[in-house]
Design an enzyme around this catalytic site. Structure first.
Site, PDB file in Angstrom:
ATOM      1  N   SER A 243       0.799  -1.211   0.100  1.00  0.00           N
ATOM      2  CA  SER A 243      -0.153   0.168   0.094  1.00  0.00           C
ATOM      3  C   SER A 243       0.892   1.308   0.011  1.00  0.00           C
ATOM      4  CB  SER A 243      -0.833  -0.016   1.185  1.00  0.00           C
ATOM      5  OG  SER A 243      -2.070   0.905   1.032  1.00  0.00           O
ATOM      6  N   ASP A 347      -9.465  -4.818  -5.310  1.00  0.00           N
ATOM      7  CA  ASP A 347      -9.082  -3.646  -4.421  1.00  0.00           C
ATOM      8  C   ASP A 347      -9.834  -2.452  -4.618  1.00  0.00           C
ATOM      9  OD1 ASP A 347      -7.566  -1.999  -2.892  1.00  0.00           O
ATOM     10  OD2 ASP A 347      -5.563  -2.783  -3.509  1.00  0.00           O
ATOM     11  N   HIS A 378      -7.329  -5.565  -1.012  1.00  0.00           N
ATOM     12  CA  HIS A 378      -6.429  -5.004  -0.767  1.00  0.00           C
ATOM     13  C   HIS A 378      -5.193  -5.615   0.097  1.00  0.00           C
ATOM     14  CE1 HIS A 378      -4.152  -0.918  -0.575  1.00  0.00           C
ATOM     15  NE2 HIS A 378      -4.075  -0.888   0.731  1.00  0.00           N
TER      16      HIS A 378
END
Length: 412
Positions: A243, A347, A378
């Protein structure tokens, strides 16, 4: 105070049953101290016994015992006659507590009860062989960490794990899930040394007005790479980010002269744009409040109309401006080292918009591999249907395909 950057990226939520969504929203209102909205979700019987002030008093008494609230760390559902009971684990600075929320047939809150939380043990994913590696304590710039080392003579490839946004622990615990622990144990089962450590904002009381990306993430990641490079049992060193951490790995790799990069769910756009899309998505599912106000702030951040030291959305404006100047795709484009990028098709936080930028900048290069797993979210956990923040409250593991692909790529 601990810094909690407002990144729904990084907000967490699950594909719902009957009233999962309503129960979660009630707890969200309560933990964000929006007591009026919480009370409005209650049945008439509960409203007759509770008031906005009494909800406030209950919450403040919990904070007096446990200090600042940090996150909703998981939940389970119990069916009892005509009621659904949801047991939410709430994590505070000084401990955890269970909030039991009872929902009636109309989807109204019919009861609220707090009790001491019971700790759940980490369950090893099927792809982990605990006999194939050992785990030792380590420190990185004074931060507690762990290093997992395969058994055997070596030398082995090694990797540093770089967290996503917010005050993450070394396991990148999100709800009941431990993303980095899965990755560390999975990769070390396949002959790779893995170094993970608590993020600085998890360990230290940080003044959010002085926070910088350099201090929060990059300095410690550079030190972690250095530690691995100095080990005699290491053949080469990779940097793996998830991320927001993935967004910064090209810069970390360039500055540390790492041998390769793994980016899991890497944003390619400025943070404000990513957050705007997330907010609109959550709004479409009825999971966001104060939308117009937040969108207005994001628009001002895009135009740099907010003074750098002004505190907005959980961080000083200069934090957003700093990230905006760090163009990860451009940095990655000039790197000559191997790169592996992995995306989840479900995601909603890092989307096809980001994938397209990475593809445009990096496609066609022999030492770059880009993978998309359609059923992963995600967190690289599989599921069905639309992903939501509550999905992250459901216990799961990083998908075996992700572990296998990373291991093959690093070992070859």
């Amino acid at each position: 105070m601990r810094l909690t950057v407002f990144l729904s990226l990084f907000l967490g939520v699950m594909v719902f049953g009957a009233f999962d969504q309503e129960a979660f929203l009630f707890v969200q209102h309560l933990t964000s101290e929006n007591f009026e909205s919480a009370l409005n979700m209650c049945s008439n019987q509960v409203k007759a016994q509770l008031s906005v002030q009494s909800l406030s008093n209950i919450w403040n008494s919990l904070k007096a015992q446990l200090s600042d609230f940090r996150e909703i760390a998981g939940y389970e559902k119990i069916i009892q006659a005509e009621y659904e009971i949801y047991n939410f684990t709430l994590k505070f600075d000084r401990g955890e507590i269970s909030a039991l929320v009872t929902m009636d047939r109309e989807g109204k809150v019919a009861g609220l009860f707090f009790k001491q939380a019971t700790k759940t043990e980490y369950e090893l994913p099927d792809y982990v062989d605990p006999e194939s590696f050992e785990e030792k304590d380590i420190t990185v710039n004074g931060l507690p960490g762990k290093i997992t080392i395969p058994k055997g003579s070596g030398p082995f490839p090694a990797v540093v794990l770089v967290h996503g946004s917010g005050p993450n622990d070394m396991d990148e615990t999100i709800g009941p899930n431990k993303i980095f622990k899965d990755i560390a144990y999975g990769l070390s089962s396949k002959g790779i040394i893995v170094l993970r450590y608590h993020k600085r904002t998890f360990v230290e009381k940080v003044d959010p007005t002085t926070l910088t990306v350099e201090k929060e993430v990059i300095e410690d990641a550079l030190e972690a790479v250095k530690i691995l490079k100095e080990r005699k049992d290491v053949s080469r060193v990779y940097v793996l980010g998830h991320s927001l951490g993935a967004m910064l790995t090209p810069e970390i790799a360039e500055r540390s002269k790492a041998d390769g990069v793994v980016m899991i769910a890497p944003p390619a756009r400025p943070l404000e744009e990513v957050m705007e899309d997330q907010l609109k998505y959550l709004q479409s599912l009825g999971l966001a409040s104060n939308v117009e106000e937040t969108l207005n702030i994001l628009e001002k951040l895009k135009r740099k109309e907010i003074p750098p030291d002004e505190f907005v959305l959980g961080a000083p404006a200069k934090y957003f401006y700093d990230l905006r100047e760090r163009d990860p795709a451009s940095i990655a484009k000039r790197l000559t080292i191997p790169m592996l990028l992995i995306f989840g098709g479900r995601d909603y936080q890092v989307t096809e918009k980001d994938q397209e930028i990475w593809l445009k900048e990096l496609s066609g290069r022999e030492n770059v591999k880009i993978l998309v797993f359609d059923d992963l979210n995600h967190l690289m956990i599989s599921g069905e249907g639309k992903s939501t923040p509550v999905e992250y409250m459901k216990k799961g593991h990083v998908d075996k395909r992700v572990i296998d692909e990373i291991a093959r790529w690093m070992v070859k």
